[in-house]
Write a protein that holds these residues in place. Structure first.
Motif, short mmCIF file in Angstrom:
data_model
loop_
_atom_site.label_atom_id
_atom_site.label_comp_id
_atom_site.label_asym_id
_atom_site.label_seq_id
_atom_site.Cartn_x
_atom_site.Cartn_y
_atom_site.Cartn_z
N ALA A 44 71.59 43.04 20.56
CA ALA A 44 71.08 42.16 19.52
C ALA A 44 70.17 42.95 18.59
CB ALA A 44 70.32 41.01 20.16
N VAL A 50 73.40 41.20 24.53
CA VAL A 50 73.92 39.84 24.38
C VAL A 50 75.33 39.81 24.94
CG1 VAL A 50 74.56 38.02 22.75
CG2 VAL A 50 72.57 39.44 22.29
N TYR A 61 79.82 34.83 20.83
CA TYR A 61 78.53 35.21 21.41
C TYR A 61 77.99 34.08 22.28
CZ TYR A 61 78.56 39.16 18.19
OH TYR A 61 78.89 40.31 17.53
N ARG A 65 72.63 36.41 18.15
CA ARG A 65 72.80 37.83 17.89
C ARG A 65 71.50 38.48 17.40
NH1 ARG A 65 77.68 38.83 13.91
NH2 ARG A 65 77.10 40.99 14.37
N ARG A 66 70.69 37.71 16.70
CA ARG A 66 69.44 38.26 16.17
C ARG A 66 68.39 38.36 17.28
NH1 ARG A 66 69.16 38.72 10.77
NH2 ARG A 66 70.84 37.77 9.55
N ASP A 67 68.17 37.25 17.94
CA ASP A 67 67.16 37.21 19.00
C ASP A 67 67.66 36.29 20.10
OD1 ASP A 67 65.02 36.99 20.66
OD2 ASP A 67 63.62 36.20 19.17
N PRO A 68 68.13 36.82 21.22
CA PRO A 68 68.70 36.00 22.29
C PRO A 68 67.74 34.96 22.86
CG PRO A 68 69.23 38.31 22.62
CD PRO A 68 68.23 38.26 21.51
N ASN A 95 73.18 34.05 28.45
CA ASN A 95 72.34 35.21 28.76
C ASN A 95 71.26 34.88 29.78
OD1 ASN A 95 73.64 36.96 26.95
ND2 ASN A 95 71.70 37.90 26.41
#
Length: 619
Positions: A44, A50, A61, A65-68, A95
């Motif tokens: 990520a 991720v 996903y 993707r930016r911040d799990p 996750n």
């Protein structure tokens, strides 16, 4: 290290669920092969890995993707206060951050059920996540598809006993609908079934909400070139009987008789009854479809494509796209559809829908003025322990164990087994018949040779009804063929322009949601100050009201509202503690409002995407 962690995790699971390791070892190869899902990883923006599911050429996903961590924190926050002893249902590991955030934010008495419908994800996490640290001493029931899902129903029932039902929280992780829609439907259906008292009235909306907006914007183009149900009034001769044919199990007993009624009556069938009728050489004059999730296979036969269709804009788009004949709509209450008529100086009429495909078919024939209305295959019960007629979902429908089903008076048996939703439809028919009989000269006949008794109907054999009532020849198809679309060419062009402007109108909701969120942040800050300014408080509330009025006035908002039924119910539920002061009430109002606006913006952006791919490209 991954292999070592996997072995350690399996020991943790074995300690909690004795015998599970043996089952995993025995079934893993077959399950992985059957799912055909590759679970990989990608970094990520925060550098954290991720999980990515790859299936049939698609990459999905299982976290942001930016911040799990961002979405899990937001999602758990949206659920509001989770009180001690509350049951929480989580579909998907993803996750694992959703479970971690739940555990972090809740009391140890909160019971969590984690259902992972993809064995591939679970098997991947065995080598990535330390189950011992996450589970700790918490009560977490872990259900893995293909391993121990058979026990889920009893666990859910135990978690929802007594007064725990109103405390329930649940959510489905991102992209699980795309990856395993069937299991999602089953999971949500199970929760609704086991917590019926809590979900009465909103259960169906919650179940269908993920699909309503997508169906709507894919289907609304058919309104532009289609017909409205009330165009049939005065066109179809109503001095012959109308047969409302459903797909109850007793249909097999008398379906052949309907051939004698063809061209001497009006035959309208529910979608599940179409194939059994066509297999007997009986083409209904019309069929009806309603559900947002409906297997195309139920009507997937060339002869069915041209049969006139009574439907709704939120019906399954696969069925709507497959069908090529005349489509008839009625007013469902959507401002967007009404706008198409209003801009052309026209109206669209509605009638009580009742919530099932059989009830809308029945309601239509009542409003078309038929004086003899006949139920066929309307069992509303498990006649001979079957749910549907043979030839619907399967060539021969299986018998089910109905020992624990509720019992209601039968047409030919003292009692018949049924389930709650079928019994609710039975009661709806009874109430509707009682009301309709006042001021209308109409006879309701039940020619269902089995099933539950419907008060207000006269019980007769179908052969007897046809012998007595079907004497006049009519050409229903010619009557329907004589109709022209409700909108002419010029009016259709005007609607096309409206379609093309839809993404822009939806984006207005995005902007208003952002403005609304800022107002709630202001409200929160104001309420947290000492000696709160009451005039400023009222001024912000007034601005909030204006903002909501603009949002709700947008013709696309009703679709958003339906899609957000679950979110709105969570946010607006009475599960929060009563606040003692105006400041505390304001803080809670701000919390709820802010979360609502965040969700509204998120959903509006999704719907904006739908409109860009559908109505914006209409030709």
């Amino acid at each position: 290290m991954s292999e070592e962690l996997r072995e350690r995790n399996l020991k943790v699971l074995e300690g909690r669920f004795p015998g599970i390791c043996e089952i995993i070892e025995e079934k893993k190869e077959k399950l992985l092969e059957k799912e055909a899902v590759f679970i990989g990883e990608e970094a990520a923006f925060t550098k954290e890995p991720v999980l990515i599911a790859q299936k049939e050429g698609r990459r999905l996903y299982l976290s942001g993707r930016r911040d799990p961590w961002a979405h899990p924190k937001n999602q758990v926050s949206v659920l509001g206060k989770i009180v001690p002893n509350a049951p929480v249902f989580l579909m998907g590991m993803g996750n694992i951050h959703y479970l971690e955030e739940l555990i972090r934010r809740t009391d140890e008495s909160v019971i969590i059920l984690l259902y992972e419908p993809l064995f591939s994800v679970f098997y991947k996490q065995l080598e990535k996540v330390d189950f011992g640290k996450i589970f700790g001493k918490r009560t977490v029931a872990l259900i893995i598809e293909g391993i121990n899902e058979d026990g889920m129903e009893s666990i859910v029932e135990a978690m929802l006993y007594g007064d725990r039902i109103p405390l329930m929280k649940y959510f489905v992780l991102p992209n699980y609908v795309e990856l395993c829609r069937e299991q999602v439907n089953w999971f949500l259906g199970l929760l609704i079934k086991k917590s019926e008292r809590y979900y009465v009235g909103i259960g169906t909306r919650i179940f269908f909400s993920p699909y309503q907006a997508e169906n709507f914007y894919k289907n609304v183009r058919y309104v532009r070139t289609g017909y409205k149900a009330f165009q049939l009034l005065g066109v179809i001769p109503n001095d012959v009987p109308a047969f409302v044919v459903s797909a109850g199990p007793s249909l097999n007993k008398n379906i052949k008789e309907l051939k004698r009624a063809k061209n001497k009556s009006f035959i309208i069938a529910v979608d599940t009854a179409v194939k059994p009728l066509l297999q007997e050489g009986i083409e209904p004059d019309m069929f009806a479809t309603l559900d947002g999730i409906k297997p195309l296979e139920l009507v997937e036969t060339e002869q069915a494509r041209g049969i006139p269709l009574l439907t709704v804009v939120r019906a399954a788009h696969s069925v709507m796209d497959y069908h090529t004949g005349k489509k008839f709509f009625f007013d469902e209450g959507y401002g967007y559809v009404r706008k198409l008529f209003e801009m052309n100086g026209k109206t669209i009429e509605g009638f009580p829908a009742g919530g099932s495909v059989a009830t809308i078919a029945f309601s239509l024939v009542c409003h078309l003025g038929f004086r003899k209305i006949v139920f066929v295959g309307q069992d509303l019960a498990y006649t001979e322990n079957k749910s549907h007629a043979d030839g619907t979902f399967q060539a021969v429908m299986p018998e089910e164990n109905t020992e624990k089903f509720m019992k209601v008076p039968g047409n030919y048996a003292e009692e018949v087994p049924t389930i709650k939703n079928l019994d609710n439809y039975r009661k709806w028919f009874e109430e509707y018949i009682e009301q309709w009989e006042t001021g209308h000269e109409v006879e309701f006949i039940n020619a269902t040779e089995g099933g539950a008794k419907i008060k207000g109907t006269k019980l007769m054999a179908l052969s007897e009804v046809i012998g007595q009532e079907c004497s006049k020849e009519v050409d229903i198809r010619a009557s329907i063929d004589s109709l022209t679309p409700v909108f002419n060419g010029k009016e259709q062009e005007k609607i096309l322009s409206f379609f093309h402007e839809t993404p822009k109108k939806v984006h207005e909701i995005v902007t208003l949601a952002q403005e609304g969120r800022k107002l709630y942040i202001q409200l929160d800050k104001l309420c947290r100050k000492g000696n709160m300014d009451k005039q400023a408080y009222l001024k912000i509330l007034k601005r909030v009201k204006r903002n909501r009025k603009k949002i709700e006035g947008n013709p696309n908002y009703e679709l958003l509202s339906d899609s957000m039924a679950k979110a709105e119910q969570i946010i607006r539920s009475g599960q929060y503690l009563r606040q003692e002061t105006v400041e505390e009430e304001g803080i809670e109002l701000a919390r709820q409002g802010r979360k609502f606006m965040e969700l509204l913006e998120e959903y509006a952006r999704i719907i904006e995407g739908y409109t860009e791919e559908t109505v914006a490209k209409a030709k």
